[in-house]
Write a protein that holds these residues in place. Structure first.
Motif, PDB file in Angstrom:
ATOM      1  N   ALA A  73       0.565  -1.196   0.381  1.00  0.00           N
ATOM      2  CA  ALA A  73      -0.260  -0.012   0.088  1.00  0.00           C
ATOM      3  C   ALA A  73       1.189   1.275   0.134  1.00  0.00           C
ATOM      4  CB  ALA A  73      -0.805  -0.101   1.240  1.00  0.00           C
ATOM      5  N   GLU A  74       1.812   1.085   1.048  1.00  0.00           N
ATOM      6  CA  GLU A  74       2.988   2.604   0.910  1.00  0.00           C
ATOM      7  C   GLU A  74       4.015   2.578  -0.696  1.00  0.00           C
ATOM      8  OE1 GLU A  74       5.434   2.177   3.448  1.00  0.00           O
ATOM      9  OE2 GLU A  74       3.955   1.075   5.251  1.00  0.00           O
ATOM     10  N   VAL A  75       3.482   2.092  -1.405  1.00  0.00           N
ATOM     11  CA  VAL A  75       4.304   1.650  -2.874  1.00  0.00           C
ATOM     12  C   VAL A  75       3.333   2.325  -3.785  1.00  0.00           C
ATOM     13  CG1 VAL A  75       5.346   0.068  -4.349  1.00  0.00           C
ATOM     14  CG2 VAL A  75       6.590  -0.589  -2.399  1.00  0.00           C
ATOM     15  N   ARG A  76       2.303   1.162  -3.252  1.00  0.00           N
ATOM     16  CA  ARG A  76       1.165   1.857  -4.456  1.00  0.00           C
ATOM     17  C   ARG A  76       0.859   3.621  -4.024  1.00  0.00           C
ATOM     18  NH1 ARG A  76      -3.141   0.907  -7.437  1.00  0.00           N
ATOM     19  NH2 ARG A  76      -2.827  -1.422  -6.751  1.00  0.00           N
ATOM     20  N   GLN A  77       0.666   4.381  -2.924  1.00  0.00           N
ATOM     21  CA  GLN A  77       0.808   5.635  -3.069  1.00  0.00           C
ATOM     22  C   GLN A  77       1.781   6.428  -3.271  1.00  0.00           C
ATOM     23  OE1 GLN A  77      -2.022   6.894  -1.380  1.00  0.00           O
ATOM     24  NE2 GLN A  77      -0.759   8.433  -2.409  1.00  0.00           N
ATOM     25  N   ALA A  78       2.971   5.636  -2.548  1.00  0.00           N
ATOM     26  CA  ALA A  78       4.761   7.083  -3.858  1.00  0.00           C
ATOM     27  C   ALA A  78       4.426   6.347  -5.023  1.00  0.00           C
ATOM     28  CB  ALA A  78       5.412   5.899  -3.214  1.00  0.00           C
ATOM     29  N   TRP A  79       4.273   5.385  -5.511  1.00  0.00           N
ATOM     30  CA  TRP A  79       3.720   5.937  -7.216  1.00  0.00           C
ATOM     31  C   TRP A  79       2.652   6.176  -7.670  1.00  0.00           C
ATOM     32  CZ3 TRP A  79       6.492   4.226 -10.931  1.00  0.00           C
ATOM     33  CH2 TRP A  79       6.101   4.102 -12.709  1.00  0.00           C
ATOM     34  N   GLU A  80       1.888   6.747  -6.771  1.00  0.00           N
ATOM     35  CA  GLU A  80       0.538   7.535  -7.817  1.00  0.00           C
ATOM     36  C   GLU A  80       1.241   8.771  -6.909  1.00  0.00           C
ATOM     37  OE1 GLU A  80      -3.141   6.044  -5.342  1.00  0.00           O
ATOM     38  OE2 GLU A  80      -3.192   4.401  -6.645  1.00  0.00           O
ATOM     39  N   ASP A  81       1.693   9.178  -6.148  1.00  0.00           N
ATOM     40  CA  ASP A  81       2.455  10.635  -6.204  1.00  0.00           C
ATOM     41  C   ASP A  81       3.455  10.781  -7.030  1.00  0.00           C
ATOM     42  OD1 ASP A  81       0.558  10.558  -3.482  1.00  0.00           O
ATOM     43  OD2 ASP A  81       2.687  10.189  -1.858  1.00  0.00           O
ATOM     44  N   LEU A  82       3.977  10.233  -7.397  1.00  0.00           N
ATOM     45  CA  LEU A  82       5.194   9.796  -8.421  1.00  0.00           C
ATOM     46  C   LEU A  82       4.388  10.671  -9.734  1.00  0.00           C
ATOM     47  CD1 LEU A  82       8.113  10.305  -9.068  1.00  0.00           C
ATOM     48  CD2 LEU A  82       7.505   7.991  -9.796  1.00  0.00           C
ATOM     49  N   LEU A  83       3.415   9.420 -10.562  1.00  0.00           N
ATOM     50  CA  LEU A  83       2.763  10.197 -11.401  1.00  0.00           C
ATOM     51  C   LEU A  83       2.118  11.034 -11.415  1.00  0.00           C
ATOM     52  CD1 LEU A  83       1.808   6.515 -12.916  1.00  0.00           C
ATOM     53  CD2 LEU A  83       3.430   7.660 -12.701  1.00  0.00           C
ATOM     54  N   SER A  84       1.741  11.274 -10.291  1.00  0.00           N
ATOM     55  CA  SER A  84       0.359  12.376 -10.737  1.00  0.00           C
ATOM     56  C   SER A  84       1.229  13.858 -10.193  1.00  0.00           C
ATOM     57  CB  SER A  84      -0.055  13.473  -8.817  1.00  0.00           C
ATOM     58  OG  SER A  84      -0.730  14.077  -8.641  1.00  0.00           O
ATOM     59  N   ALA A  85       3.028  14.015  -9.550  1.00  0.00           N
ATOM     60  CA  ALA A  85       3.726  14.974  -9.642  1.00  0.00           C
ATOM     61  C   ALA A  85       4.188  15.414 -11.061  1.00  0.00           C
ATOM     62  CB  ALA A  85       4.857  14.941  -8.933  1.00  0.00           C
ATOM     63  N   ALA A  86       4.812  13.763 -12.116  1.00  0.00           N
ATOM     64  CA  ALA A  86       5.276  13.872 -12.903  1.00  0.00           C
ATOM     65  C   ALA A  86       3.772  14.375 -14.728  1.00  0.00           C
ATOM     66  CB  ALA A  86       5.632  12.293 -13.608  1.00  0.00           C
ATOM     67  N   SER A  87       2.740  14.253 -14.179  1.00  0.00           N
ATOM     68  CA  SER A  87       2.111  15.051 -14.390  1.00  0.00           C
ATOM     69  C   SER A  87       2.009  16.216 -14.616  1.00  0.00           C
ATOM     70  CB  SER A  87       0.493  14.243 -14.028  1.00  0.00           C
ATOM     71  OG  SER A  87      -0.563  14.751 -15.365  1.00  0.00           O
ATOM     72  N   GLN A  88       1.827  16.139 -13.041  1.00  0.00           N
ATOM     73  CA  GLN A  88       1.062  18.410 -12.959  1.00  0.00           C
ATOM     74  C   GLN A  88       3.145  19.038 -13.607  1.00  0.00           C
ATOM     75  OE1 GLN A  88       1.314  18.301  -8.859  1.00  0.00           O
ATOM     76  NE2 GLN A  88      -0.778  17.414  -8.509  1.00  0.00           N
ATOM     77  N   ALA A  89       4.032  18.226 -13.924  1.00  0.00           N
ATOM     78  CA  ALA A  89       5.066  18.918 -14.229  1.00  0.00           C
ATOM     79  C   ALA A  89       4.632  19.402 -15.894  1.00  0.00           C
ATOM     80  CB  ALA A  89       6.143  17.936 -13.537  1.00  0.00           C
ATOM     81  N   GLY A  90       3.984  18.248 -16.617  1.00  0.00           N
ATOM     82  CA  GLY A  90       3.836  18.176 -17.930  1.00  0.00           C
ATOM     83  C   GLY A  90       3.856  16.676 -17.866  1.00  0.00           C
ATOM     84  N   TYR A  91       4.398  16.149 -17.893  1.00  0.00           N
ATOM     85  CA  TYR A  91       5.115  14.767 -18.541  1.00  0.00           C
ATOM     86  C   TYR A  91       3.884  13.617 -18.697  1.00  0.00           C
ATOM     87  CZ  TYR A  91       9.640  15.736 -17.123  1.00  0.00           C
ATOM     88  OH  TYR A  91      10.894  16.895 -16.499  1.00  0.00           O
ATOM     89  N   ALA A  92       3.965  12.820 -20.047  1.00  0.00           N
ATOM     90  CA  ALA A  92       2.660  12.169 -20.681  1.00  0.00           C
ATOM     91  C   ALA A  92       3.148  11.161 -19.734  1.00  0.00           C
ATOM     92  CB  ALA A  92       2.866  12.056 -22.471  1.00  0.00           C
ATOM     93  N   VAL A  93       2.334  11.371 -18.761  1.00  0.00           N
ATOM     94  CA  VAL A  93       3.095  10.018 -17.285  1.00  0.00           C
ATOM     95  C   VAL A  93       2.302   8.393 -18.464  1.00  0.00           C
ATOM     96  CG1 VAL A  93       3.338  10.805 -15.227  1.00  0.00           C
ATOM     97  CG2 VAL A  93       1.348  10.423 -16.277  1.00  0.00           C
ATOM     98  N   GLY A  94       1.501   8.646 -18.806  1.00  0.00           N
ATOM     99  CA  GLY A  94       0.229   7.328 -19.750  1.00  0.00           C
ATOM    100  C   GLY A  94       1.743   6.502 -20.665  1.00  0.00           C
ATOM    101  N   GLU A  95       2.413   7.638 -21.602  1.00  0.00           N
ATOM    102  CA  GLU A  95       3.692   7.130 -22.183  1.00  0.00           C
ATOM    103  C   GLU A  95       4.716   7.008 -22.093  1.00  0.00           C
ATOM    104  OE1 GLU A  95       2.890  10.129 -25.244  1.00  0.00           O
ATOM    105  OE2 GLU A  95       1.184  10.512 -25.397  1.00  0.00           O
ATOM    106  N   MET A  96       4.672   6.635 -20.665  1.00  0.00           N
ATOM    107  CA  MET A  96       6.309   7.008 -19.807  1.00  0.00           C
ATOM    108  C   MET A  96       6.578   5.708 -19.352  1.00  0.00           C
ATOM    109  SD  MET A  96       6.617  10.416 -17.815  1.00  0.00           S
ATOM    110  CE  MET A  96       7.944  10.063 -17.818  1.00  0.00           C
TER     111      MET A  96
END
Length: 80
Positions: free
Chosen positions: A14-37
């Motif tokens: 659950a901690e890994v999942r939360q950290a992963w979701e936080d990372l993807l959210s931050a990358a998305s907010q920074a303009g990265y196309a996380v779905g393509e990464m």
């Protein structure tokens, strides 16, 4: 799978999942196309094969991460 520490939503997974979701959210907010990464999750058989190849269970945190994504895609265009 031997390296997993129970259901994906419990404990360290659950901690890994939360950290992963936080990372993807931050990358998305920074303009990265996380779905393509990122690659889709690894199949249980892929994880079991990796464990057989190395002769031991994967650490539970690593197994939990691979259950979320099987790494990053090889694309020079991910930075847009």
């Amino acid at each position: 799978m031997a390296g997993a520490s129970g259901p994906q939503g419990t404990g360290r997974a659950a901690e890994v999942r939360q950290a992963w979701e936080d990372l993807l959210s931050a990358a998305s907010q920074a303009g990265y196309a996380v779905g393509e990464m990122v690659r889709p999750p690894a199949a249980d058989e892929q994880l079991a094969a990796a464990e057989r190849a190395i002769g031991r269970p994967l650490p539970s945190d690593l197994a939990a991460l691979y259950q979320l994504s099987d790494g990053q895609l090889d694309s020079p265009d991910i930075l847009g």
